[in-house]
Design a protein around this motif. Structure first.
Motif, PDB file in Angstrom:
ATOM      1  N   GLY A   1       0.799  -1.287  -0.257  1.00 36.93           N
ATOM      2  CA  GLY A   1      -0.022  -0.093   0.091  1.00 36.93           C
ATOM      3  C   GLY A   1       0.957   1.226  -0.168  1.00 36.93           C
ATOM      4  O   GLY A   1       1.734   1.383  -0.834  1.00 36.93           O
ATOM      5  N   ASP A   2       0.622   2.039   0.983  1.00 35.37           N
ATOM      6  CA  ASP A   2       1.339   3.459   1.178  1.00 35.37           C
ATOM      7  C   ASP A   2       2.562   3.568   1.738  1.00 35.37           C
ATOM      8  O   ASP A   2       3.321   4.255   2.285  1.00 35.37           O
TER       9      ASP A   2
ATOM     10  N   ALA B   1       6.699   6.126   4.069  1.00 32.04           N
ATOM     11  CA  ALA B   1       5.300   6.102   4.330  1.00 32.04           C
ATOM     12  C   ALA B   1       4.440   7.146   3.725  1.00 32.04           C
ATOM     13  O   ALA B   1       5.277   8.219   3.647  1.00 32.04           O
ATOM     14  N   GLY B   2       3.197   7.032   3.305  1.00 32.51           N
ATOM     15  CA  GLY B   2       2.455   8.529   2.637  1.00 32.51           C
ATOM     16  C   GLY B   2       1.071   8.130   2.625  1.00 32.51           C
ATOM     17  O   GLY B   2       0.703   6.908   2.799  1.00 32.51           O
TER      18      GLY B   2
ATOM     19  N   LYS C   1      -6.230  17.245  -2.315  1.00 33.70           N
ATOM     20  CA  LYS C   1      -5.375  16.299  -3.151  1.00 33.70           C
ATOM     21  C   LYS C   1      -3.939  16.570  -2.330  1.00 33.70           C
ATOM     22  O   LYS C   1      -2.785  16.585  -3.078  1.00 33.70           O
ATOM     23  N   LEU C   2      -4.013  16.862  -1.025  1.00 27.75           N
ATOM     24  CA  LEU C   2      -2.612  17.163  -0.569  1.00 27.75           C
ATOM     25  C   LEU C   2      -2.050  15.754  -0.092  1.00 27.75           C
ATOM     26  O   LEU C   2      -3.010  14.906   0.809  1.00 27.75           O
ATOM     27  N   ARG C   3      -0.819  15.399  -0.219  1.00 30.51           N
ATOM     28  CA  ARG C   3      -0.304  13.995   0.243  1.00 30.51           C
ATOM     29  C   ARG C   3       0.928  14.339   1.262  1.00 30.51           C
ATOM     30  O   ARG C   3       1.778  15.143   0.993  1.00 30.51           O
ATOM     31  N   LEU C   4       0.719  13.713   2.453  1.00 34.78           N
ATOM     32  CA  LEU C   4       1.942  13.612   3.472  1.00 34.78           C
ATOM     33  C   LEU C   4       2.817  12.527   3.280  1.00 34.78           C
ATOM     34  O   LEU C   4       2.019  11.584   3.085  1.00 34.78           O
ATOM     35  N   ASP C   5       3.942  12.767   3.521  1.00 33.16           N
ATOM     36  CA  ASP C   5       4.794  11.526   3.479  1.00 33.16           C
ATOM     37  C   ASP C   5       5.978  11.618   4.227  1.00 33.16           C
ATOM     38  O   ASP C   5       6.331  12.771   4.885  1.00 33.16           O
ATOM     39  N   GLY C   6       6.671  10.577   4.577  1.00 31.43           N
ATOM     40  CA  GLY C   6       7.723  10.567   5.638  1.00 31.43           C
ATOM     41  C   GLY C   6       8.841   9.459   5.164  1.00 31.43           C
ATOM     42  O   GLY C   6       8.405   8.465   4.508  1.00 31.43           O
TER      43      GLY C   6
ATOM     44  N   TRP D   1      15.956  11.439   8.067  1.00 30.66           N
ATOM     45  CA  TRP D   1      14.512  11.513   8.377  1.00 30.66           C
ATOM     46  C   TRP D   1      14.096  12.668   7.343  1.00 30.66           C
ATOM     47  O   TRP D   1      14.890  13.603   6.946  1.00 30.66           O
ATOM     48  N   ARG D   2      12.750  12.651   6.817  1.00 34.68           N
ATOM     49  CA  ARG D   2      12.246  13.391   6.140  1.00 34.68           C
ATOM     50  C   ARG D   2      10.794  13.547   6.564  1.00 34.68           C
ATOM     51  O   ARG D   2       9.965  12.515   6.645  1.00 34.68           O
ATOM     52  N   ILE D   3      10.042  14.679   6.735  1.00 36.65           N
ATOM     53  CA  ILE D   3       8.694  14.844   6.895  1.00 36.65           C
ATOM     54  C   ILE D   3       8.263  15.841   5.582  1.00 36.65           C
ATOM     55  O   ILE D   3       8.750  16.930   5.445  1.00 36.65           O
TER      56      ILE D   3
END
Length: 131
Positions: A27-28, A53-54, A60-65, A87-89
């Motif tokens: 999945g994500d 993960a996202g 239509k805003l996508r958050l990811d890490g 790390w990344r957010i």
């Protein structure tokens, strides 16, 4: 299992490396482990593990890490190689074929060792166009 070849350029270093990696997607969420026998410098052997993960949100805003760990396996005498947590957010928004991205990224060494990174953490912005 796959391999890739990367070239890296920055004001302080220029290097290239080849890596072999294996990963899983569900999945994500994805995870990957990579091995590089010459990470940016000849003879610097590293292993990198990462989880990504996202999630799609409203408008239509996508958050990811991203969370990763670089382990230095071996390095020639005189070559510096420091384990690090990376790390990344981030967030992205697609407008038809245009996507805009913003992310806060950083790296830290276990035990508080100095990584000699300027601007850490850093806020980054990007844009991509799909043809």
């Amino acid at each position: 299992v796959q391999t890739s070849h990367m070239r890296h350029y920055s004001p302080k270093t220029t290097g290239r490396y080849t890596e072999a990696y294996v990963g899983l997607n569900a999945g994500d969420v994805s995870a990957r482990i990579s091995y590089s026998p010459n990470y940016l410098r000849p003879g610097v052997k590293t292993v990198y593990g990462e989880i990504n993960a996202g999630v799609d949100t409203v408008a239509k805003l996508r958050l990811d890490g991203h969370l990763g760990y670089l382990a230095c396996v071996d390095a020639p005498a005189g070559q510096r190689c420091t384990d690090r947590i990376v790390w990344r957010i981030g967030a992205s928004r697609r407008f038809d074929r245009l996507e805009l991205q913003a992310a806060l990224v950083g790296a830290e060494a276990p035990g508080g060792r100095d990584l000699r990174l300027d601007g850490n953490p850093a806020l980054t912005f990007g844009a991509s166009w799909t043809f």
